[in-house]
Design a protein around this motif. Sequence first.
Motif, PDB file in Angstrom:
ATOM      1  N   ASP A  39       0.833  -1.199   0.000  1.00 43.15           N
ATOM      2  CA  ASP A  39       0.000   0.000   0.000  1.00 43.15           C
ATOM      3  C   ASP A  39       0.870   1.252   0.000  1.00 43.15           C
ATOM      4  O   ASP A  39       0.615   2.200  -0.743  1.00 43.15           O
ATOM      5  CB  ASP A  39      -0.934   0.000   1.215  1.00 43.15           C
ATOM      6  N   PHE A  40       1.904   1.260   0.817  1.00 42.07           N
ATOM      7  CA  PHE A  40       2.823   2.401   0.877  1.00 42.07           C
ATOM      8  C   PHE A  40       3.452   2.633  -0.497  1.00 42.07           C
ATOM      9  O   PHE A  40       3.471   3.769  -0.997  1.00 42.07           O
ATOM     10  CB  PHE A  40       3.921   2.158   1.916  1.00 42.07           C
ATOM     11  N   PRO A 124       0.243  14.500   3.263  1.00 46.55           N
ATOM     12  CA  PRO A 124      -1.138  14.105   2.938  1.00 46.55           C
ATOM     13  C   PRO A 124      -1.223  12.681   2.382  1.00 46.55           C
ATOM     14  O   PRO A 124      -2.168  11.947   2.689  1.00 46.55           O
ATOM     15  CB  PRO A 124      -1.574  15.129   1.883  1.00 46.55           C
ATOM     16  N   ILE A 125      -0.229  12.275   1.615  1.00 47.94           N
ATOM     17  CA  ILE A 125      -0.203  10.913   1.069  1.00 47.94           C
ATOM     18  C   ILE A 125      -0.049   9.915   2.205  1.00 47.94           C
ATOM     19  O   ILE A 125      -0.716   8.883   2.249  1.00 47.94           O
ATOM     20  CB  ILE A 125       0.943  10.756   0.039  1.00 47.94           C
ATOM     21  N   GLU A 130      -2.188   5.916   6.155  1.00 46.42           N
ATOM     22  CA  GLU A 130      -2.504   5.548   7.537  1.00 46.42           C
ATOM     23  C   GLU A 130      -4.010   5.349   7.729  1.00 46.42           C
ATOM     24  O   GLU A 130      -4.432   4.434   8.437  1.00 46.42           O
ATOM     25  CB  GLU A 130      -1.980   6.610   8.502  1.00 46.42           C
ATOM     26  N   GLU A 131      -4.810   6.187   7.109  1.00 45.19           N
ATOM     27  CA  GLU A 131      -6.266   6.061   7.219  1.00 45.19           C
ATOM     28  C   GLU A 131      -6.761   4.749   6.596  1.00 45.19           C
ATOM     29  O   GLU A 131      -7.682   4.119   7.131  1.00 45.19           O
ATOM     30  CB  GLU A 131      -6.954   7.266   6.572  1.00 45.19           C
ATOM     31  N   LEU A 134      -5.966   2.124   9.147  1.00 46.27           N
ATOM     32  CA  LEU A 134      -6.919   2.225  10.259  1.00 46.27           C
ATOM     33  C   LEU A 134      -8.260   1.595   9.888  1.00 46.27           C
ATOM     34  O   LEU A 134      -8.868   0.895  10.695  1.00 46.27           O
ATOM     35  CB  LEU A 134      -7.146   3.685  10.638  1.00 46.27           C
ATOM     36  N   ALA A 135      -8.714   1.854   8.680  1.00 43.59           N
ATOM     37  CA  ALA A 135      -9.996   1.301   8.228  1.00 43.59           C
ATOM     38  C   ALA A 135      -9.940  -0.223   8.195  1.00 43.59           C
ATOM     39  O   ALA A 135     -10.893  -0.895   8.599  1.00 43.59           O
ATOM     40  CB  ALA A 135     -10.355   1.855   6.851  1.00 43.59           C
ATOM     41  N   LYS A 136      -8.819  -0.770   7.735  1.00 43.60           N
ATOM     42  CA  LYS A 136      -8.673  -2.235   7.693  1.00 43.60           C
ATOM     43  C   LYS A 136      -8.675  -2.828   9.103  1.00 43.60           C
ATOM     44  O   LYS A 136      -9.172  -3.926   9.319  1.00 43.60           O
ATOM     45  CB  LYS A 136      -7.386  -2.634   6.972  1.00 43.60           C
ATOM     46  N   LEU A 137      -8.091  -2.091  10.044  1.00 44.76           N
ATOM     47  CA  LEU A 137      -8.000  -2.587  11.419  1.00 44.76           C
ATOM     48  C   LEU A 137      -9.302  -2.399  12.197  1.00 44.76           C
ATOM     49  O   LEU A 137      -9.516  -3.050  13.207  1.00 44.76           O
ATOM     50  CB  LEU A 137      -6.863  -1.886  12.165  1.00 44.76           C
ATOM     51  N   GLY A 138     -10.122  -1.489  11.746  1.00 40.52           N
ATOM     52  CA  GLY A 138     -11.378  -1.241  12.444  1.00 40.52           C
ATOM     53  C   GLY A 138     -11.343  -0.027  13.346  1.00 40.52           C
ATOM     54  O   GLY A 138     -12.182   0.108  14.235  1.00 40.52           O
TER      55      GLY A 138
END
Length: 155
Positions: A39-40, A124-125, A130-131, A134-138
């Motif tokens: 992803d990075f 911003p990237i 990171e967002e 976070l979404a994948k982790l819940g």
Amino acid sequence: MRDDQAGKVARNASVIDFSMIEDAVGYRLRRAQLSVFQDFNEAFSAKGLRPTDFAVLMLLTRNQGAKQSEVAEALGIQRANFVAIVDGLENKGFVARRKSEVDRRVQSLHITEQGLAYLDDLMPIWQEHEERLLAKLGGKAARDQLIGLLKRLYD
């Protein structure tokens, strides 16, 4: 064809059976690392930036003048490999090496104004990256729990 040979052929033609390692901590950590790095790399591909380069720049924002060896150790990078990383960042004008005023044999690292401006463009990237994690982790609570667990593995 014997039954055991037929079974081997069938296994080779289908999905690999991971049942022996699917709950192994090391295997799951490695797969997670690969996913995060993928992803990075996709997020930063247009910038030509590697995760290690980003980490060095981030560390130097709060650790101007740190010894080259200290930064390498903090990131878990062998000194010999770290020299090439710093060379690349220095060639791009993002980092400057300076001789230590205390010990002239020691190289201290400084992020340059150009490096800070580059990092500002990247933030911003990185935040979007990171967002997504976070979404994948819940959410933040899950991230905090994961980070706590990971710290226990290496502290």
